[in-house]
Motif scaffolding. Sequence first.
Motif, PDB file in Angstrom:
ATOM      1  N   SER A   1      49.114 -19.440 -39.187  1.00 11.36           N
ATOM      2  CA  SER A   1      48.774 -19.574 -38.043  1.00 11.36           C
ATOM      3  C   SER A   1      47.535 -18.575 -37.432  1.00 11.36           C
ATOM      4  N   GLU A   2      48.071 -17.382 -37.941  1.00 10.88           N
ATOM      5  CA  GLU A   2      46.874 -16.210 -37.607  1.00 10.88           C
ATOM      6  C   GLU A   2      45.602 -16.560 -38.349  1.00 10.88           C
ATOM      7  N   ARG A   3      45.498 -17.123 -39.291  1.00 13.71           N
ATOM      8  CA  ARG A   3      44.108 -17.299 -39.968  1.00 13.71           C
ATOM      9  C   ARG A   3      43.676 -18.303 -38.961  1.00 13.71           C
ATOM     10  N   ILE A   4      44.100 -19.396 -38.544  1.00 15.26           N
ATOM     11  CA  ILE A   4      43.597 -20.450 -37.685  1.00 15.26           C
ATOM     12  C   ILE A   4      43.107 -19.938 -36.463  1.00 15.26           C
ATOM     13  N   LYS A   5      44.119 -19.389 -35.920  1.00 17.08           N
ATOM     14  CA  LYS A   5      43.949 -18.802 -34.527  1.00 17.08           C
ATOM     15  C   LYS A   5      42.781 -17.833 -34.539  1.00 17.08           C
ATOM     16  N   CYS A   6      42.528 -16.769 -35.457  1.00 16.94           N
ATOM     17  CA  CYS A   6      41.485 -15.952 -35.594  1.00 16.94           C
ATOM     18  C   CYS A   6      39.802 -16.569 -35.693  1.00 16.94           C
ATOM     19  N   LEU A   7      40.116 -17.676 -36.474  1.00 13.83           N
ATOM     20  CA  LEU A   7      38.810 -18.443 -36.901  1.00 13.83           C
ATOM     21  C   LEU A   7      38.355 -18.952 -35.672  1.00 13.83           C
ATOM     22  N   MET A   8      39.219 -19.846 -34.853  1.00 13.25           N
ATOM     23  CA  MET A   8      38.951 -20.568 -33.618  1.00 13.25           C
ATOM     24  C   MET A   8      38.654 -19.529 -32.443  1.00 13.25           C
ATOM     25  N   GLN A   9      38.922 -18.243 -32.218  1.00 15.94           N
ATOM     26  CA  GLN A   9      38.644 -17.286 -31.444  1.00 15.94           C
ATOM     27  C   GLN A   9      37.376 -16.847 -31.664  1.00 15.94           C
ATOM     28  N   VAL A  10      36.984 -16.598 -33.110  1.00 16.04           N
ATOM     29  CA  VAL A  10      35.707 -15.840 -33.437  1.00 16.04           C
ATOM     30  C   VAL A  10      34.329 -17.021 -33.161  1.00 16.04           C
TER      31      VAL A  10
END
Length: 300
Positions: free
Chosen positions: A141-150
Amino acid sequence: PPVSAVSSLAIVMGFAPGAIGGVCNTIVGHPIDLIKVRMQTNSASAFARAAQASALVRSNTFTELRAIVAMDGLGGLYRGVTAPLLAVIPAFAINFWSFDTAKQVIQRYGTPDGQGTLSIVQTGLAGSCAGVGLACVLGPSERIKCLMQVDKTRYSSFMDCATQVYKEGGVRSVFRGFGATVMRDVPGNFGYFGGYEFFRRLFARAEGRENPSLASTFMAGGLGGVLNWIVANPFDVAKSVYQTAPPGKYNSVFEVYRHLLREEGAAAFFRGLSPALIRAFPSNAACLAGVETARTIFQS
């Protein structure tokens, strides 16, 4: 009681409060977490960069918050929140249940009569054990969250991002940065639970009570969260960079460490510390206040 004899009620009481606390943590802390990730990956908004370049205002946490609201509205502050919300219920449930279970094991084998009070260090070690389980859920979930935030232009939704990540490299791509998440959460959880227990006992003694008041629990939770991020932030920077880097740029998270040290020095590992600390107090205070309140309700 023996770990094998933990009742169903005890399991529910271990899982449910953590889940409630996790939701409180995410709702309160996500907007600042968005800023933290963008600072760590050098993807601050164009508005904030332009303001800084023109010397009109220094780009910082609150400048970036205003920039996001100006461009995307209040909803922009919760971009990427779906991933952590979906993960936080099982993640924090597992985290707090694992913590309680690890405390029981350490109490049984690490205290003279098997029933003694754990030291602060022993409590922190129980938290570190729980950090492994936490990372198992949070990693993807951190992988997906970070990509969406960036990159807000590439992904239209949580499912779109998850689908693209999976197509990019299968399950391996989804779990990219899992080891880095473990490296962050094991020491971070030591500071979190050890710090919380230290301040919890300190405030209880000051109040002349066995257990601290809700206000003191709130304070202890916030301070524990601050300790967590002081310890975890260097590992979190490397994790965020690794998880958002283009495929093939880094072969491992250790390459990220070497690259950051070579290019920017030790200061690179303190990127995003300011928003992390600003976020840590209210979000973790809300989390642990939610956990303790839920436990009190269930026990009554």
